[in-house]
Design a protein around this motif. Sequence first.
Motif, PDB file in Angstrom:
ATOM      1  N   PRO B  10       0.820  -1.216   0.000  1.00  0.00           N
ATOM      2  CA  PRO B  10       0.000   0.000   0.000  1.00  0.00           C
ATOM      3  C   PRO B  10       0.853   1.265   0.000  1.00  0.00           C
ATOM      4  O   PRO B  10       1.979   1.284   0.461  1.00  0.00           O
ATOM      5  CB  PRO B  10      -0.808  -0.124   1.291  1.00  0.00           C
ATOM      6  CG  PRO B  10      -0.025  -1.036   2.159  1.00  0.00           C
ATOM      7  CD  PRO B  10       0.858  -1.871   1.292  1.00  0.00           C
ATOM      8  N   ARG B  16       3.175  10.403   1.934  1.00  0.00           N
ATOM      9  CA  ARG B  16       4.318   9.772   1.261  1.00  0.00           C
ATOM     10  C   ARG B  16       3.811   8.694   0.310  1.00  0.00           C
ATOM     11  O   ARG B  16       3.159   7.741   0.712  1.00  0.00           O
ATOM     12  CB  ARG B  16       5.253   9.161   2.285  1.00  0.00           C
ATOM     13  CG  ARG B  16       5.974  10.217   3.103  1.00  0.00           C
ATOM     14  CD  ARG B  16       7.012   9.569   3.953  1.00  0.00           C
ATOM     15  NE  ARG B  16       6.421   8.686   4.953  1.00  0.00           N
ATOM     16  CZ  ARG B  16       6.057   9.096   6.183  1.00  0.00           C
ATOM     17  NH1 ARG B  16       6.234  10.340   6.539  1.00  0.00           N
ATOM     18  NH2 ARG B  16       5.546   8.255   7.036  1.00  0.00           N
TER      19      ARG B  16
ATOM     20  N   GLY C   4       1.811  -2.329   5.884  1.00  0.00           N
ATOM     21  CA  GLY C   4       2.131  -1.398   4.813  1.00  0.00           C
ATOM     22  C   GLY C   4       2.709  -0.090   5.310  1.00  0.00           C
ATOM     23  O   GLY C   4       3.412   0.594   4.579  1.00  0.00           O
ATOM     24  N   GLY C   5       2.410   0.268   6.545  1.00  0.00           N
ATOM     25  CA  GLY C   5       2.928   1.517   7.056  1.00  0.00           C
ATOM     26  C   GLY C   5       4.371   1.438   7.499  1.00  0.00           C
ATOM     27  O   GLY C   5       4.978   2.427   7.851  1.00  0.00           O
ATOM     28  N   ARG C  32       7.585   4.044   7.422  1.00  0.00           N
ATOM     29  CA  ARG C  32       7.918   4.626   6.118  1.00  0.00           C
ATOM     30  C   ARG C  32       8.156   6.109   6.265  1.00  0.00           C
ATOM     31  O   ARG C  32       7.490   6.784   7.042  1.00  0.00           O
ATOM     32  CB  ARG C  32       6.760   4.403   5.148  1.00  0.00           C
ATOM     33  CG  ARG C  32       6.583   2.960   4.783  1.00  0.00           C
ATOM     34  CD  ARG C  32       6.153   2.835   3.349  1.00  0.00           C
ATOM     35  NE  ARG C  32       5.878   1.418   3.053  1.00  0.00           N
ATOM     36  CZ  ARG C  32       6.022   0.894   1.849  1.00  0.00           C
ATOM     37  NH1 ARG C  32       6.462   1.648   0.858  1.00  0.00           N
ATOM     38  NH2 ARG C  32       5.761  -0.368   1.635  1.00  0.00           N
ATOM     39  N   GLY C  33       9.113   6.614   5.515  1.00  0.00           N
ATOM     40  CA  GLY C  33       9.404   8.035   5.508  1.00  0.00           C
ATOM     41  C   GLY C  33      10.266   8.494   6.657  1.00  0.00           C
ATOM     42  O   GLY C  33      10.644   9.656   6.727  1.00  0.00           O
ATOM     43  N   LEU C  67       9.403  -3.283   2.831  1.00  0.00           N
ATOM     44  CA  LEU C  67       8.494  -2.594   1.914  1.00  0.00           C
ATOM     45  C   LEU C  67       7.212  -3.405   1.726  1.00  0.00           C
ATOM     46  O   LEU C  67       6.682  -3.512   0.629  1.00  0.00           O
ATOM     47  CB  LEU C  67       9.185  -2.334   0.577  1.00  0.00           C
ATOM     48  CG  LEU C  67      10.411  -1.401   0.658  1.00  0.00           C
ATOM     49  CD1 LEU C  67      11.093  -1.304  -0.687  1.00  0.00           C
ATOM     50  CD2 LEU C  67      10.009  -0.027   1.170  1.00  0.00           C
ATOM     51  N   GLY C  68       6.772  -4.014   2.817  1.00  0.00           N
ATOM     52  CA  GLY C  68       5.498  -4.716   2.800  1.00  0.00           C
ATOM     53  C   GLY C  68       5.560  -6.113   2.212  1.00  0.00           C
ATOM     54  O   GLY C  68       4.521  -6.750   2.039  1.00  0.00           O
ATOM     55  N   ARG C  81      14.020  -1.932  -5.223  1.00  0.00           N
ATOM     56  CA  ARG C  81      13.520  -0.680  -4.634  1.00  0.00           C
ATOM     57  C   ARG C  81      14.330  -0.277  -3.410  1.00  0.00           C
ATOM     58  O   ARG C  81      13.987   0.658  -2.714  1.00  0.00           O
ATOM     59  CB  ARG C  81      12.051  -0.859  -4.239  1.00  0.00           C
ATOM     60  CG  ARG C  81      11.164  -1.164  -5.442  1.00  0.00           C
ATOM     61  CD  ARG C  81      10.072  -2.167  -5.103  1.00  0.00           C
ATOM     62  NE  ARG C  81       9.067  -1.594  -4.215  1.00  0.00           N
ATOM     63  CZ  ARG C  81       8.167  -2.335  -3.554  1.00  0.00           C
ATOM     64  NH1 ARG C  81       8.190  -3.649  -3.668  1.00  0.00           N
ATOM     65  NH2 ARG C  81       7.301  -1.752  -2.758  1.00  0.00           N
ATOM     66  N   GLU C 159      12.873   3.365  -2.622  1.00  0.00           N
ATOM     67  CA  GLU C 159      11.903   3.596  -1.558  1.00  0.00           C
ATOM     68  C   GLU C 159      12.548   3.453  -0.192  1.00  0.00           C
ATOM     69  O   GLU C 159      12.062   3.972   0.793  1.00  0.00           O
ATOM     70  CB  GLU C 159      10.741   2.600  -1.673  1.00  0.00           C
ATOM     71  CG  GLU C 159       9.875   2.868  -2.884  1.00  0.00           C
ATOM     72  CD  GLU C 159       8.892   1.749  -3.114  1.00  0.00           C
ATOM     73  OE1 GLU C 159       8.191   1.380  -2.152  1.00  0.00           O
ATOM     74  OE2 GLU C 159       8.829   1.242  -4.246  1.00  0.00           O
TER      75      GLU C 159
END
Lengths: 383, 296, 336
Positions: B10, B16, C4-5, C32-33, C67-68, C81, C159
């Motif tokens: 997702p 982001r 996913g987060g 993420r991020g 990355l999930g 990625r 990513e």
Amino acid sequence: MSTVWKRWIPAAVAGVVVAGAAVAVPLSAGATAGLPGKSPQEVLALVAGSSVTAFSGTVEQTSDLGLPTLPSGTGSGSGSASHSGGATSGGTSGSEGSAGTAAAASSALDLLTGTHTARVYVDGTTGSGNLRVQVLDQLAERDVIKQGDTLWLYDSGKQTAVHATTSATADAVPTGPEQTATPQQLAAKFLDAASSTTDVSVGGDVTVAGRSAYDLVLTPQSGSTLVGAVSIAVDSATGLPLRVEVTAAGASDPAFSSSFTSLDLSTPPADLFSFTPPAGTTVTEKTVEKPSAPSGDATAPAHSASDAAKPIVTGTGWSSIVELPAGSDSSALTSSPLLAQLTTPVSGGHLLSTTLLNVFVADDGRVFAGSVSAEALEAAAAQ
Amino acid sequence: MSHSDEADSPTASGARVTQPLTRRPTAGWALMGSELAVLFRRRRTWVMLLALALIPVLVAVAVRISSAGSSGRGPAFIDQISQNGLFVALVALTICIPLFLPLTVGVVAGDTIAGEANLGTLRYLLVSPVGRVRLLVVKFVAAMAFCLAATVVVVLAGVLIGAALFQVGPVTLLSGDTIGVGQAGLRALLIAGYVTVSLLGLTAIGLFVSTLTDIPVGAMAATVVISIVSQVLDSLPQLDALHPWLFSHYWLDFADLLRQPIEWSSFGSNALLQLGYVAVFGALAYGRFASKDVLS
Amino acid sequence: MPDGGLAIQTRGLTKVFGRQTVVNGIDLSVPRGSVFGFLGPNGSGKTTSIRMLLGLASATSGEISVLGQQMPKRAGTVLPRVGALIEGPGFYPFLSGTANLRRLDSADRFAQSSTRTVRVGEALERVGLTHAAGKKVRAYSLGMKQRLGIANALLTPRELIVLDEPTNGLDPQGTREVRNLVRSLTASGTTVFVSSHLLAEIEQMCTHAAVMRSGHLVAQGSLDELRQAGQARVRVLTPDPGAARRVLAQLGLAADADASDTHPLDGETVTAPLDAGQDGDGAIGPGTLADRPLDPEHIVAALVAGGVRVRGFAVERATLEDLFVALTGEGFDVAQ
């Protein structure tokens, strides 16, 4: 963690496949062919009635006579005992020096040890017949080319060639690649000997060179010979002998085997039988007088005795002993360092002992040979 | 490799946005080219090929200087050189096959994986990601290319120096028959092919050994030693039964291509044997490398 | 399990070499991020963990999702990625910087060959190696190699970028550049996972951090959460220590009996620990000082109302360094 052992599955499969091939290929070669039963007489008739006049094939000859294996190349030319003369031609019969005899002897011995492969091309459909035998040595080759009345012997290692003409050829040449005889030749010889001295039977069906064959087994009746059995595989379709195996008495594996590994019954191309010695080859012309002793069989194993020495045969059948009187060639044999290595000193002479044949060289120069025990030879020498 | 996997990746975490992987993978020939470039641009490779080229040159010069005529000694074919320069290539091959070719092939094959591990590039290739099987295949193909290059260099250098120092003419085969120069060139190519194929088993062994260690010199030495052991075993008559299974057994049978007619059986047996070695040791290399922890 | 987060998530990740458990059941959660600092002394299992995350080493047990997606099962789609610098740079010394990057890029089947030259040039420019692009790597300094390694991680838009000890061998200027680089990466939404044994480095770059010690994950969270993980203490300077203790006790704070300093003019310092919200398993959960009614101003008001002459008041928090030292031990000892 199951993924860890899964990684090794390809390795296991590859190993099993290779091992399987290693086991299966010889097995399939030995599988019985399921032929209709035949009596020895019928198989012999099959051989006699064989109408194959042209074929080509590969013959593998394996000898395990109990002789020490000679260093490779001893027979094929790079040894120090070089063939006679550097002259382009002119070598005459019977005048070969002792060095030449020793070289010839070592060449013969080379063919009687280890494994040799030869390609045979036979075309009996024209004139007096064409034959080419190529003994495939490593990085070298020895050739016999017979085209009608012309005979060539060629040795690529020594870069020498022998040229002979007329009908007396086969016997006249002391030694050469023809000692790797075809099964056809050898079978004919043994079938000649199959007389009252021999039990002849037919063994189980065999497969040789991919062809189903009858196995004719000759067992000497005499207990005094070293030969335990001779088996000849006869092609069921053509009557062509495909394999000859000689087993020593008391042994299970053949001491000598000559067998087709492939056979093609088509007529070989004619240009195989025409030979021109290549540039740089030392050519020896042979002009031989006709041998006085009737050989009868053009394929009799030639020996290194000169024509001057007449052999004396005592005994009969499998136990016969051949005596060569004392002569310059036999002394050359005994003085050869190579033979000195192979023989063991015994009382009254030297003994060359193999699983199928014993040779006794008496101190007085006489040579006794036969498929009999060393004691029998010594006894013959003592008479 | 299916892209449906991206569906459950997702684009979370607020603003982001993660970019799903929508590009299709390429066939990966670029890595093959890169591997060949790395191998053949390397100075070590050039030095080895030069050393191999030097052997026919030495043979030719030695024969030229001595010009003592045929002595009946020395390697096969050496007597023919003074009559025909093309035989320099054959003599050089006969000299190179037992030691020099296995030596250079051992260096290249032993270096394949262990060399990358030693430089620290293996981990970067793997996270690129190269795919472990793909890397093994690429490495093996590059090592095969070296086998071909090494053989061709010996043959070519032999033909060239032979033509320069001696006369070139029709070639006498082992069977005593004579063929023209064009035909002889064709047979030289066949022989180069034969020798290349002969070295593939050793290459596969080297690849496997290379996956066992991070020290390239060790893998190289082990590979060369294995080739020598195989040849020693092949020369012991007591081990007759083992001989047809040794990867070096048919090495000198390239001469079967110099018979008239050509004896193809050794070519076939050799190819089959080498294929068996490639299959077994390739699979072993896969088994080892696919599950190996890369800690270098 | 994949969330996913989270850019990286592990569950019970364990690596055993022989008898030694190098990584012992760690549960990493990298949002993420984030710029995620992976902190720990040399030999605490950081690099081994990173090797497992990237599929270089197999986990003895536990699950990894990057990355999930599951690793190493989905390495083929995950790793394109991900950019990585692992335990120092590794390059072909006989190739130029450009040639090295081209080779590593060609190993990635998702990397487009048509844009390779441009991308390599850009990556080299980004780390300031354009002038040395044609030089053989053999002639590079350690710092230059380190930059080239970072350039390799930046060859395609990623990513997630994993940087293992990225400032090793860099001079202060280079270190600063790496920091700026990491910031510019996060600005474009990339998650950066940086490992280091230096707290200062992490503190300056990261939004989140995890602390490793002897193969265990001893702390994890945002930097603010970590800072608050150390116990906050109330510090009251007053001539009326007895009254102060009484008031504090009424507020539910147990004042330290003996840890008070005596000041000749202003009286005594009374200290009391504020409740630090550490939950049971050692990880730092939400809900600390800020959420409670016990704000500093309330305490002061209560003290004053209680007749305590407050001459000084402070709420002290432990620094990250205190925490790091407390978690991993002091000195140069390599963790056992």
